[in-house]
Design an enzyme around this catalytic site. Sequence first.
Site, mmCIF file in Angstrom:
data_model
loop_
_atom_site.group_PDB
_atom_site.id
_atom_site.type_symbol
_atom_site.label_atom_id
_atom_site.label_comp_id
_atom_site.label_asym_id
_atom_site.label_seq_id
_atom_site.Cartn_x
_atom_site.Cartn_y
_atom_site.Cartn_z
ATOM 1 N N LEU A 4 -22.290 -28.580 -5.108
ATOM 2 C CA LEU A 4 -23.106 -29.451 -5.944
ATOM 3 C C LEU A 4 -22.531 -30.866 -5.958
ATOM 4 C CD1 LEU A 4 -23.532 -27.008 -8.992
ATOM 5 C CD2 LEU A 4 -24.828 -27.068 -6.848
ATOM 6 N N GLU A 50 -11.829 -29.708 -18.616
ATOM 7 C CA GLU A 50 -12.397 -28.557 -17.928
ATOM 8 C C GLU A 50 -11.365 -27.437 -17.923
ATOM 9 O OE1 GLU A 50 -14.657 -27.688 -13.693
ATOM 10 O OE2 GLU A 50 -12.731 -28.706 -13.647
ATOM 11 N N GLY A 97 -10.426 -29.526 -5.766
ATOM 12 C CA GLY A 97 -9.974 -30.481 -6.765
ATOM 13 C C GLY A 97 -10.157 -31.920 -6.338
ATOM 14 N N GLY A 138 -16.700 -32.822 -6.805
ATOM 15 C CA GLY A 138 -15.685 -32.984 -7.834
ATOM 16 C C GLY A 138 -15.755 -31.920 -8.912
ATOM 17 N N CYS A 185 -17.752 -24.323 -11.411
ATOM 18 C CA CYS A 185 -17.583 -25.659 -11.997
ATOM 19 C C CYS A 185 -18.734 -26.081 -12.894
ATOM 20 C CB CYS A 185 -17.390 -26.694 -10.887
ATOM 21 S SG CYS A 185 -15.809 -26.546 -10.027
#
Length: 598
Positions: A417, A338, A197, A215, A248
């Site tokens: 990523l 999200e 997070g 992130g 994510c």
Amino acid sequence: MSSDLDKQSVDQASSLVELASQAQKVLATYTQEKIDNIVSAMARVARDESYRLGEMAHLETGYGIASDKALKNRFSAENVFNFIKPMRTVGIIRELDNIIEVASPRGVVAAVIPSTNPTSTAIFKILIAIKARDAIVLSPHPSATNCINETARLMREAGEAAGLPAGAIGCMSVATIEGTQALMKHKRTALILATGGIGLVRAAYSSGKPAFGVGPGNVPAMIERSADVAKAVKDILTGKCFDNGTICSSEQAVVVERAVDQQVREAFAKEGGYFLGKGEQDQLAAVVVTPSNTLNSKIVGKSAKSIAQTAGVSLPDGVRAMLCELEGVGKDYPLSMEKLSPILAYYVVEDLEQGCQRAAEVLRFGGMGHTASIHTRDRNAAREYGTRMPASRVIVSSPSTHGAIGFTTDLEPSMTLGCGSWGGNVTSDNISPRHLLDVKRIAFETHPINHPTSERPGAATNVTKYAEPAERSRVDVHAIEVLVNKFLAERDAGQPPQGRETAGEQTRPVGVASLSGSANGPATQQAGTQKPPRPPLIEAPPPVAGVSVNGHVHDFVCEDDVKRAVAAHDKIYINSKTIITPAARDLAEEHDVFSRVQ
């Protein structure tokens, strides 16, 4: 109790880093072959145990789908491994004529592992760290401690059997926030790989150590009017529903051009997408978002049916994902965040221009710099959309979940990523062993400096400067002979035969002498006197790589120059100032190509 756990966690972190530091010193001495053998052994056991580890992760965390987690494990153990296998990470990794690159390991990597993708991320980070000759200490998410420790144990034992130094792979069994911070701030920690997070990533960047933080993603998927609608909908649901949306890079919002809106709705209904009414959306939002406007972790990685039951919403059989049509993005529209579960926001726009604006809004609300996707058959539309997205990767006509990690695209396979400066990250790359190396560069001069004629400040600029006596005495006799004879030969070639001696059919110019002959010998003879035999003309050497036709010394020689000279059976003229690449010097010495001029 909490303070006891914290102390235990801090002490464990310190001990593991110290052991890893000692092991890394040994690891740094290994050859490329030995490193590759170790990495291969670890990848093999991770692949063989991928399903068991996936099942462990699902049972321990309650997130996702065991079979999908197993597939993610295989992705790390096979796709990532096959990509990094040929990568050079030891010694000279690239050599050009003017630049030589040498790889050095960083040291000890502190790797923070999330609960959403615990085993696959652990496999990935261990492989890339050891490939770079770094030691690694893992800090698992507290809710995934057992499965991450089991992953580390399997890979450590396989690696040590292949020659990995003991202690090179460490994993905390007691992981608290304080212990993780101690790991990141330890004096022997060289680098941090943080996946989790925003708070965790910020802690990594504030630790005072180099850090690759990752992130969150809030991925918009646009369906442009030229798209293959049926494929686009299947791709979006494939990405969204894979492991119940825990990656994510999974789709979070669908942005649809009005021209194809009805087709898209019908395709979703056919493939298991269900549009909620306004009242149902309010019920869903109440369990998805906490009063503090954060994601409720209890719904992460759960199925659509499970989440709907918690919210008191009834779903038809066969529903794979819930779609919520929204009018805007932000705190007033909580389902635009999200969601890490099979829930999609749905927006209708008039054209590509509006679509770009809406997708950028979605990214700015919690997904800056991560990933965006577009489904289109118009390459110009893809370019326009991709150019305007504040995202590090834009996936075209593919599930964004799979495309971003390099499973369905040619991006570097990775489970970490970067989000670039948009997301407050140091890189926008898919992380690989290259990011865990220091690369030194040996650079040869290619643009010599014109040194000023004045040797002291304030010296007059109009005073003629002469070379020192030692410099003036360096006369290249051979070069002068070549120039003189070449000039006379060219002059006489255009003149009648007077002034030339003829003996039979042989002619030669009068007055040509070797400058390298007797210092006292006359250069010319009086007419009518007998002339001694004269040496033949000195012919200029043929053009050779690195040497002019006049025999001038070359100031730089590379390997290609030597190869051409060898093929032509020629010489390359050099002196003490000539710059020669190492490869050129080795090849020239082997074939005796160089001719040194004083």
